[in-house]
Enzyme design. Structure first.
Site, PDB file in Angstrom:
ATOM      1  N   LYS A  49       0.693  -1.238  -0.153  1.00  0.00           N
ATOM      2  CA  LYS A  49       0.021  -0.067   0.178  1.00  0.00           C
ATOM      3  C   LYS A  49       0.880   1.370  -0.030  1.00  0.00           C
ATOM      4  CE  LYS A  49      -3.694  -2.486   2.307  1.00  0.00           C
ATOM      5  NZ  LYS A  49      -4.526  -2.795   3.524  1.00  0.00           N
ATOM      6  N   GLN A  63      -4.723  -1.661   9.859  1.00  0.00           N
ATOM      7  CA  GLN A  63      -4.440  -3.127   9.146  1.00  0.00           C
ATOM      8  C   GLN A  63      -5.222  -4.224  10.079  1.00  0.00           C
ATOM      9  OE1 GLN A  63      -3.657  -3.515   5.741  1.00  0.00           O
ATOM     10  NE2 GLN A  63      -4.116  -5.721   5.971  1.00  0.00           N
ATOM     11  N   ASP A  75     -11.058   2.452   4.296  1.00  0.00           N
ATOM     12  CA  ASP A  75     -11.292   0.897   4.209  1.00  0.00           C
ATOM     13  C   ASP A  75     -12.898   0.768   4.222  1.00  0.00           C
ATOM     14  OD1 ASP A  75      -9.167  -0.901   4.171  1.00  0.00           O
ATOM     15  OD2 ASP A  75      -8.741  -0.621   6.415  1.00  0.00           O
TER      16      ASP A  75
END
Ligand code: GUN
Length: 296
Positions: free
Chosen positions: A55, A99, A122
């Site tokens: 990412k 994450q 997200d």
């Protein structure tokens, strides 16, 4: 019989990356704000390390600003929530992610709900999930958004088709089913969701025009479960030991590609299918966050 075509996530994501890099260059030239993504990584889970590194690298390639914040696995929930609060209030950070998975002593749900939904690139916050489910503008989580974009850019017909989603996770199965039934393109499908407790799963799959496999069980979908001409999207990325690889493992999809592919019209490879689309979709959400296109 027509030979199958690959749904090439690597190529499609590269195209999207080039488009976004061009747009960021334009924003820069006009003196606008460079989109800034922050990522919080807790502990040293192999998969998470790889995803977050990828990412950050993709941010650099597109021209975004990125910040990686690392904690050891023994970080307290309180410390993590304090950092979330700090990022919520940092005007330079347009979007951020925590994450997953998190260590057992930290409540993932509590952390997700602490994120300002306007920075939740997200798309995991209940406000974004709720807005998605009723078709309002929102951040759509990266894997489902990536799959939709892959179908769209490959002109896959979806209207009126029977889509079988395998798996019911909050990250993939549930949002995927919601989106595929939505009155939109891609969408407008009749959707069946199957999971580990489903009976007649094989019979359901045999009825499917489109199968989206997100169970995390390597090689689960076999040729005898697939109708001739079906479209197969394989979301599986399980690490299986492989002594012939330098890393000691390879990524295995949920579909037995070699036997299933000859029956398909389209199929995603693993790797190089859904994976790169997921990362690029997070970048797309970051760009939208930077431009304040979804929430002011
Ligand atoms: N873990 C597995 N997939 C994801 C994702 O899309 N976002 C985050 N934050 N964690 C994940």
């Amino acid at each position: 019989m027509e030979p199958y075509k690959l749904l090439d996530g690597k190529a499609t994501s590269a195209q999207m990356k080039a488009e976004m890099a061009e747009e960021v260059a334009r924003i820069k030239a006009e003196g606008g704000k460079i989109p800034h993504l922050a990522a919080i990584l807790v502990g040293h889970d192999g998969g998470s390390e790889t995803y977050v590194a990828s990412k950050v690298k993709t941010c650099e390639e597109i021209g975004f600003k990125s910040t990686l914040i690392r904690y050891e696995a023994d970080v307290t929930e309180e410390e993590l929530l304090a950092k979330v609060d700090e990022l919520n209030n940092d005007p330079d950070v347009d979007g951020f992610i925590v994450q997953l998975p998190l260590p057992k002593h930290i409540s993932e749900q509590k952390v997700i709900e602490a994120i300002d939904y306007r920075k939740d690139v997200d798309g995991f916050h209940p406000i974004n999930v709720g807005r998605m489910s009723i078709g309002l503008p929102c951040f759509v989580s990266a894997t489902p958004a990536g799959i939709l974009e892959l179908l769209k850019r490959n002109n896959i017909e979806t209207q009126g088709k029977h889509c079988v989603v395998l798996g019911r996770s909050n990250i993939v199965g549930k949002p995927m089913a919601t989106l595929m039934m939505q009155k939109a393109y891609p969408g407008d499908c009749t959707v069946t969701v199957c999971h580990s407790r489903s009976k007649n799963l094989k019979e359901m799959c045999l009825q499917a025009d489109i199968i989206i496999a997100a169970l995390g069980v390597p090689g689960f979908v076999t040729a005898d479960m697939v109708k001739e001409g079906a479209v197969i999207v394989d979301v599986g990325t399980t690490r299986v030991p492989d002594a012939t690889r330098k890393s000691g493992f390879r990524l295995s999809g949920d579909v037995k590609f070699d036997e299933v592919a000859p029956k398909c019209s389209y199929i995603t490879p693993v790797p190089g299918g859904v994976g790169p689309m997921t990362i690029i979709s997070l970048m797309r959400n970051t760009l939208l966050a930077g431009k304040k296109e979804i929430y002011k």
